[in-house]
Design an enzyme around this catalytic site. Structure first.
Site, PDB file in Angstrom:
ATOM      1  CE1 TYR A 171      -4.843  30.373 -60.961  1.00 20.72           C
ATOM      2  CE2 TYR A 171      -3.332  29.103 -59.589  1.00 20.72           C
ATOM      3  CZ  TYR A 171      -4.540  29.769 -59.750  1.00 20.72           C
ATOM      4  OH  TYR A 171      -5.429  29.824 -58.711  1.00 20.72           O
ATOM      5  N   GLY A 230     -32.156  -1.933 -51.344  1.00 22.35           N
ATOM      6  CA  GLY A 230     -31.352  -2.628 -50.347  1.00 22.35           C
ATOM      7  C   GLY A 230     -30.128  -1.848 -49.895  1.00 22.35           C
ATOM      8  CG  LEU A 280     -37.626  -4.752 -56.287  1.00 17.79           C
ATOM      9  CD1 LEU A 280     -38.457  -4.525 -57.534  1.00 17.79           C
ATOM     10  CD2 LEU A 280     -37.817  -6.166 -55.758  1.00 17.79           C
ATOM     11  CB  ALA A 281     -32.513  -0.025 -56.746  1.00 16.80           C
ATOM     12  CD  GLU A 310     -38.137 -19.663 -51.272  1.00  9.25           C
ATOM     13  OE1 GLU A 310     -36.890 -19.709 -51.242  1.00  9.25           O
ATOM     14  OE2 GLU A 310     -38.765 -19.087 -52.174  1.00  9.25           O
ATOM     15  CE  LYS A 338     -27.643  -5.626 -52.904  1.00 13.85           C
ATOM     16  NZ  LYS A 338     -28.131  -6.997 -52.591  1.00 13.85           N
ATOM     17  CB  THR A 376     -39.440  -9.139 -53.530  1.00 14.48           C
ATOM     18  OG1 THR A 376     -40.134 -10.331 -53.133  1.00 14.48           O
ATOM     19  CG2 THR A 376     -37.940  -9.326 -53.322  1.00 14.48           C
ATOM     20  CG  HIS A 388      12.984  15.132 -73.636  1.00 14.64           C
ATOM     21  ND1 HIS A 388      13.129  13.801 -73.924  1.00 14.64           N
ATOM     22  CD2 HIS A 388      13.548  15.805 -74.672  1.00 14.64           C
ATOM     23  CE1 HIS A 388      13.753  13.671 -75.085  1.00 14.64           C
ATOM     24  NE2 HIS A 388      14.011  14.876 -75.563  1.00 14.64           N
TER      25      HIS A 388
END
Length: 456
Positions: free
Chosen positions: A387, A14, A11-12, A154, A25, A82, A363
């Site tokens: 270049y 949101g 589940l992705a 719940e 998210k 869900t 250096h």
């Protein structure tokens, strides 16, 4: 018993409002990769034949960030809970396969925990992943009878006795495809939010006299999600500490595990030492007795035995031979290949170039699109001018070459073995073997020189 085939639903969909971000998210990263990528990888490790990725908010970003992932993209146009999310993928379920439901914002779930969950699943029933919390406030409580789960209550619906229960629901569950399809079709939305909840499957399974068992996660962090950046940072620190602990036990000396970040994979030899604030990205391989100084960043590099990388050096897509010394404040860009016993010093940048055995670039130097032979000395302030504003050109330097300070080599140009280039020289033509080349104008001495006077 024949092992059932396995598919995963992640589940992705949101939005992640509390992230205050344009990114969905699950695309926010921990340890260098999106949270959902951790879950996808775990599903692959678990042996999932199909991974159904339920996506919604930021769909274009999701598909671009995860374009190379082997997943079945399932769009949830409306986020109605869900159970509704899982139901979008139900047409793809095979009746006789196991389906594990995972969450894209809970990235630390492990293969081992999920294997225990799958093994515990009863025939035609559900195995539910739970966890014991010292403070379960806000979570659905697990109600058991004779060890089996009969309900999830719940917080707002729980009585006083139920509120004392510490075991809570994580949302991760396993059942077979046929059972999922049967129960998902019967889930209603007769609740205050008007949504379809996956937790309703527990009651439906019990109505059908199907067993529901619970397996407890031993580590709470495995099932922790990230809804805001504070929680994301907590997951990051937990995972980094776990990775650092593993490396310490393998013999890597990490001076301060709290100030070490591994954002990829690290293969290492013996007696490796890593100082504070080092970041490892991508795939990194360190040989024996490698020392990495404070503040270094290594990304996709191979480092030979007995190399010392001094503080605040940045190495990317590079190879360093044994007994080389890098830094401090050196930068190796993609395509840099240093042979054994080379020295690259402070404020030196090397890109898409090879440096031969024993050569020194100590250096304030830029080396790009170049080949430098063995036992060369490249002085301070040397620049390979590679270049012309449109195209890149190569500089090729042979063995035993001395290049004096403040020299410019205008590519394409070749410098043969044994050549010496005087300080302040600009090389525009090839230099022959053992030649001395110098282009400085003659030094003049003017006696009695008067400096200009400022006008009032």
């Amino acid at each position: 018993m024949t092992k059932k085939a396995l598919s995963a639903v992640i589940l992705a969909a949101g939005k992640g409002t509390r992230m205050y971000s344009d990114l969905p998210k699950v695309l926010h990263t921990i340890a260098g990769k999106p949270m959902v990528k951790h879950v996808i990888d775990t599903a692959h490790q678990l042996g999932a034949e199909n991974i159904h990725l339920i996506y919604g908010h930021g769909g274009d970003l999701m598909r671009s960030h995860l374009a190379n992932e082997q997943v079945n993209w399932v769009l949830q146009t409306e986020q109605l809970g869900t159970a509704h999310a899982v139901q979008q993928s139900a047409p793809f379920f095979k009746d006789n396969e196991n389906i594990v439901v995972l969450y894209g914002d809970a990235p630390l779930i492990t293969k081992e925990t999920l294997e225990k969950l799958i093994e515990a699943k009863p025939e035609n029933g559900i195995a539910l992943l739970t966890v014991n919390l010292d403070n379960p406030t806000g979570y659905g409580r697990i109600i058991r009878e004779n060890g089996n789960v009969v309900a999830i209550v719940e917080q707002k619906d729980a009585n006083a006795d139920q509120l004392n229960i510490k075991e809570v629901n994580t949302g991760v569950m396993v059942s077979d495809g046929a059972s999922f399809k049967k129960w998902l079709a019967r889930v209603g939305n007769n609740n205050a939010q008007g949504e379809y909840y996956l937790t309703d499957l527990i009651a439906l399974a019990n109505q059908d006299n199907c067993q529901v068992v619970a397996v407890q996660a031993t580590d709470v962090m495995e099932v922790e999600g990230a809804n805001n950046r504070l929680q994301l940072a907590a997951l990051e620190r937990y995972l980094q500490n776990k990775q650092a602990s593993k490396l310490l036990l393998e013999g890597v000396m990490i001076y301060d595990p709290a100030r070490f970040d591994l954002r990829g994979t690290l293969e290492h030899g013996k007696d490796v030492e890593i100082d504070v604030n080092v970041i490892i990205e991508g795939n990194v391989k360190l040989g024996d007795r490698v020392k990495i100084g404070a503040g270094c960043v290594l990304k996709n590099v191979v480092i030979g035995n007995d190399v010392e990388i001094k503080p605040y050096s940045v190495l990317e897509d590079s190879v360093v031979g044994e007994k080389a010394a890098i830094g401090p404040f050196s930068r190796l860009r993609p395509g840099a290949e240093l042979a054994a016993e080379t020295h690259v010093g402070n404020f030196v940048e090397i890109k898409k170039s090879t440096v031969g055995k024993g050569s020194k670039v100590n250096h304030l130097t830029y080396v790009g699109d170049s080949e430098i032979g063995s036992n060369c000395n490249i002085g301070a302030g040397v620049i390979t001018c590679n270049y012309d504003g449109a195209n890149k050109f190569k500089t090729i330097i042979g063995d035993d070459v001395f290049v004096g300070s403040d020299t410019q080599l205008v590519a394409p140009v070749k410098v043969a073995n044994g050549a010496t280039i005087g300080a302040g020289t600009t090389i525009t033509r090839d230099v022959g073997e053992n030649e001395l080349v110098i282009t400085r104008v003659a030094q003049r001495h003017i006696q009695g020189w008067q400096r200009p006077i400022k006008k009032k």
